[in-house]
Design an enzyme around this catalytic site. Structure first.
Site, short mmCIF file in Angstrom:
data_model
loop_
_atom_site.label_atom_id
_atom_site.label_comp_id
_atom_site.label_asym_id
_atom_site.label_seq_id
_atom_site.Cartn_x
_atom_site.Cartn_y
_atom_site.Cartn_z
CG ASP A 106 -6.45 -1.35 8.71
OD1 ASP A 106 -5.63 -0.53 8.26
OD2 ASP A 106 -7.53 -1.59 8.15
CG HIS A 107 -3.07 -1.09 5.65
ND1 HIS A 107 -4.38 -0.96 5.96
CD2 HIS A 107 -3.02 -1.41 4.35
CE1 HIS A 107 -5.11 -1.19 4.87
NE2 HIS A 107 -4.30 -1.47 3.88
CG ASP A 143 -7.88 -0.12 1.61
OD1 ASP A 143 -6.76 -0.24 2.12
OD2 ASP A 143 -8.47 -1.04 1.03
NE ARG A 183 -5.62 -5.63 -4.60
CZ ARG A 183 -5.88 -4.40 -4.18
NH1 ARG A 183 -5.11 -3.83 -3.29
NH2 ARG A 183 -6.90 -3.73 -4.68
CB SER A 235 -3.13 -0.68 -3.64
OG SER A 235 -2.85 0.56 -3.07
NE ARG A 268 -0.10 0.28 -2.31
CZ ARG A 268 0.39 -0.96 -2.29
NH1 ARG A 268 1.56 -1.23 -2.79
NH2 ARG A 268 -0.30 -1.93 -1.74
C1 MIC Z 1 -3.86 -3.10 -0.46
O1 MIC Z 1 -4.61 -4.04 -0.22
O2 MIC Z 1 -3.08 -3.08 -1.42
C2 MIC Z 1 -3.92 -1.92 0.45
C3 MIC Z 1 -2.69 -1.89 1.18
O3 MIC Z 1 -4.98 -2.06 1.36
C4 MIC Z 1 -4.15 -0.69 -0.39
C5 MIC Z 1 -3.96 0.57 0.30
C6 MIC Z 1 -2.55 0.94 0.51
O4 MIC Z 1 -1.70 0.72 -0.34
O5 MIC Z 1 -2.32 1.55 1.55
C7 MIC Z 1 -5.46 -0.61 -1.14
O6 MIC Z 1 -5.97 -1.64 -1.52
O7 MIC Z 1 -5.93 0.47 -1.47
FE1 SF4 Z 2 -5.75 -4.75 4.45
FE2 SF4 Z 2 -5.75 -4.20 1.83
FE3 SF4 Z 2 -5.29 -6.65 2.73
FE4 SF4 Z 2 -7.67 -5.67 2.94
S1 SF4 Z 2 -6.60 -6.09 1.03
S2 SF4 Z 2 -6.60 -6.79 4.51
S3 SF4 Z 2 -7.28 -3.53 3.36
S4 SF4 Z 2 -4.04 -4.87 3.05
#
Ligand code: MIC
Ligand code: SF4
Length: 639
Positions: free
Chosen positions: A64-65, A119, A379, A535, A537
């Site tokens: 999905d990302h 995630d 965010r 995140s 990550r």
């Molecule tokens: C995000 O919202 O920052 C992400 C992308 O979903 C991350 C995961 C990632 O960096 O792949 C998260 O929140 O863990």
């Molecule tokens: Fe995707 Fe992270 Fe954004 Fe949620 S917060 S929609 S999991 S990138």
């Protein structure tokens, strides 16, 4: 003994340790989820552990990302993930099926289960009463291999909901109100458990919006009871058999209670650049807006998009504004199409994107230079939208729709009568983009498909008793993993290529960081409070490790990032006296005697000729993992 739902679920899952606030417990994990951006690494690690099939009740791999497939790299990652799922017995949700958390809530989440996901918004499933936590990919890989997941037994904060939301006010305003009260730091080790008579007035998707964005408080997770509303939702999803009632006992006690009267909640907004900088929409005033984006795992459910469609129906969005909508799942899209809402959105002038993370992670729809974007996401860190000087505001779907119509940040209550929406008694169920796990014998024959951008995992050596080197960067409070390891369309394709992605570490903070780290052959990072928020990550630990970072010394850490540092053999240390932060500058030469990491350590600032006391919260096991150079070498050594 009377219990909260957190206590009840944990009691059923603790396999080691004592249920005492702050003491480490190991939890049996029932389910896992991954998404593509963290998943490739998690499965490379799972392969390295060497288990033949996942050992959880069930595990799901989502894409999905990054769904852009701008070249072979991303498409190769997707093919790798699909073949891994088939090989190791996982469900695979194909790109285009939706955002992991939304689809997990609709099709998989089970009340009372434990879930970890690679995630940070995995707590979305807390909306259905699942004890769901974000974790680094390696911890998810270990859970898939049957290992328990370790957390500090949480402090349980009860959030007592009374009253009922007024028209035009919705779940997002509730979580923004919570964030206004508790901010983005200082909540590590807490669980936010919702209770009280207001709970029954919120639907499961409303609850999931709240638990989703609870992540921004930095807590371990957030959770709602599983009640008749939950049963109805599961029934509408054709999954009534998954319903398990879960309520706190009447005399359950919480470590702390925060009360929110839903009738008093107003439309709220988080100002740039922190989800914790919350004021009411009225207080923020009629700021001119250039872009509105609706979607993300916080606000992309059918309810959220239906209300937007009703607000926009028959109208046109403001002339100078652009509007994007990314639905949460294909189920949501199918309903919008069937019910005629889709056409209302398109006619009003919205651009409908794929049902994926999209703009939330900077995959397209970057705002113009210096412009204002109002988003329903979770965010608004600086630069995350893809535009460094954009100003991003976070709001509810109602506020976003009202803003799209007027071109200015608008309190939706100004629009007059609140439209009624009707939600289906039974959702359209179409799982044809979810590939089922293969039977064991067939799975064994599946070949894993790797593209040229999928590089082997780097390996790391044990850590010595004394760490020496230069301070490569000194940063302030609330540094996010987006600062450390940015995402977006340019960088996400390298999530399975550590040598390449490491070139972007701290790119926006200090474009020279990579070169400095290379020249000095590694060194140290100094930071303030809440280092590593955001995140999950693990690339924010793995890539700095690859560049030779030995220790990160800060005033305090965010939970998931702290665990990731340990997993990849970077020593996480904190100042005993936070004022000592001022005694170190970039470029200083340091020497830290860590010994066996069982006690405090002394840092010698050789440049300034002074000594500083450091401490840590590492368990004996964490210390052993670190000394081995990280969790993978540790697992291999202990096999
Ligand atoms: C995000 O919202 O920052 C992400 C992308 O979903 C991350 C995961 C990632 O960096 O792949 C998260 O929140 O863990
Ligand atoms: Fe995707 Fe992270 Fe954004 Fe949620 S917060 S929609 S999991 S990138």
């Amino acid at each position: 003994m009377a219990g909260t739902i957190t206590e009840k679920i944990l009691a059923r899952h603790i396999v080691e340790g004592e249920a005492r606030v702050g003491s480490e417990v190991a939890l049996k994990i029932d389910n896992t989820l991954t998404q593509d951006a963290t998943g490739t690494m998690a499965y490379l690690q799972f392969e390295a552990i060497g288990i033949d099939r996942v050992k959880t009740q069930f595990s799901v791999s989502f894409v999905d990302h990054n769904t852009l497939q701008t070249d072979f790299k991303n498409a190769d990652d997707h093919r790798f993930l699909e073949s891994v799922a088939k090989r190791y017995g996982l469900y695979f949700s194909k790109p285009g099926n939706g955002i992991c958390h939304q689809v997990f809530l609709e099709r998989f989440a089970v009340p009372g289960n434990t879930l970890i996901g690679s995630d940070s918004h995995t707590p979305t499933a807390g909306g259905i009463g699942c004890f769901a936590m974000g974790a680094g990919g390696l911890d998810v890989a270990c859970a898939m291999a049957g290992a328990p997941f370790r957390i500090k037994y949480p402090k349980i904060v009860g959030i007592k909901l009374t009253g009922r939301l007024k028209p035009w006010v919705s779940a997002k305003d509730v979580i923004l109100t919570v964030l206004q009260k508790v901010d983005v730091k200082g909540n590590v080790g807490k669980v936010f458990e919702y209770f009280g008579e207001g709970v029954a007035t919120l639907s499961v998707p409303d609850r999931a919006t709240i638990t989703n964005m609870g992540t921004e408080t930095g807590c371990t997770t957030s959770i709602f009871p599983s009640d008749e509303v939950t049963r109805e939702f599961l029934k509408a999803q054709g999954r009534e058999k998954d319903f398990v009632p879960l309520m706190p006992d009447e005399d359950a006690t919480y470590d702390e209670v925060i009360e929110i009267n839903l009738s008093e909640v107003e439309p709220m907004v988080a100002l740039p650049h922190s989800p914790g900088l919350v004021v009411s929409v009225r207080e923020a005033g009629p700021i001119k807006v250039d872009q509105v984006a609706i979607g993300s795992c916080t606000n992309s459910s059918l309810r959220d998009l239906k209300i937007v469609a009703k607000i926009l129906k028959g109208k046109t969005i403001s002339e100078n504004l652009h509007m994007f909508i990314s639905p949460g799942s294909r189920q949501v899209v199918e309903h919008l199409i069937n019910d005629g809402d889709y056409v209302d959105l398109v006619r009003a002038g919205a651009r409908i994107m794929e049902n994926a993370c999209g703009p939330c992670i900077g995959m397209g729809c970057a705002p113009a230079s210096g412009s204002v974007s109002v988003r329903t996401f979770n965010r608004n860190f600086e630069g995350r939208s893809g535009t460094k000087d954009a100003r991003v505001y976070l709001v509810s779907p109602e506020t976003a729709a009202a803003t799209a119509l007027t071109g200015r940040l608008t309190d939706p209550r100004d629009l007059g009568e609140y439209p009624e929406i009707e939600l289906p008694k039974s959702f359209i169920i179409n799982d044809n983009m979810i590939i089922q796990p293969l039977p064991e014998e067939e799975a064994k024959k599946v070949e894993i498909k790797r593209g040229p951008n999928i590089k082997p995992l780097p390996s790391f050596d044990p850590i010595s008793d004394t760490l020496e080197g230069k301070v490569l960067i000194k940063v302030g409070d609330n540094i996010t993993t987006d600062h450390i390891m940015p995402a977006g369309a340019r960088i996400l394709p390298f999530r399975s290529n550590i040598p390449e992605i490491s070139k972007f570490v701290f790119e926006a903070v200090d474009p020279e960081f990579y070169n400095k780290a290379r020249e000095a052959n590694g060194g140290f990072i100094i930071g303030g409070e809440n280092y590593g928020q955001g995140s999950s990550r693990e690339h924010a630990a793995l890539a700095p490790k690859y560049l030779g970072i030995k220790a990160v010394i800060v005033k305090s850490f965010a939970r998931i990032h702290l665990a990731n540092l340990i997993n990849f053999g970077i020593v996480p240390l904190t100042f005993k006296n936070p004022d000592d932060y001022d005694k170190i500058d970039e470029g200083d030469n340091l020497e830290i005697s860590i010994g066996d990491l069982k006690g405090d350590c002394i840092l010698k600032n050789l440049t300034k000729n002074l000594e500083i006391e450091l401490e840590h919260t590492l368990s004996d096991m964490d210390a052993e993992i670190l000394k081995c150079g990280g969790k993978l070498p540790w697992i291999k050594g202990s096999k």
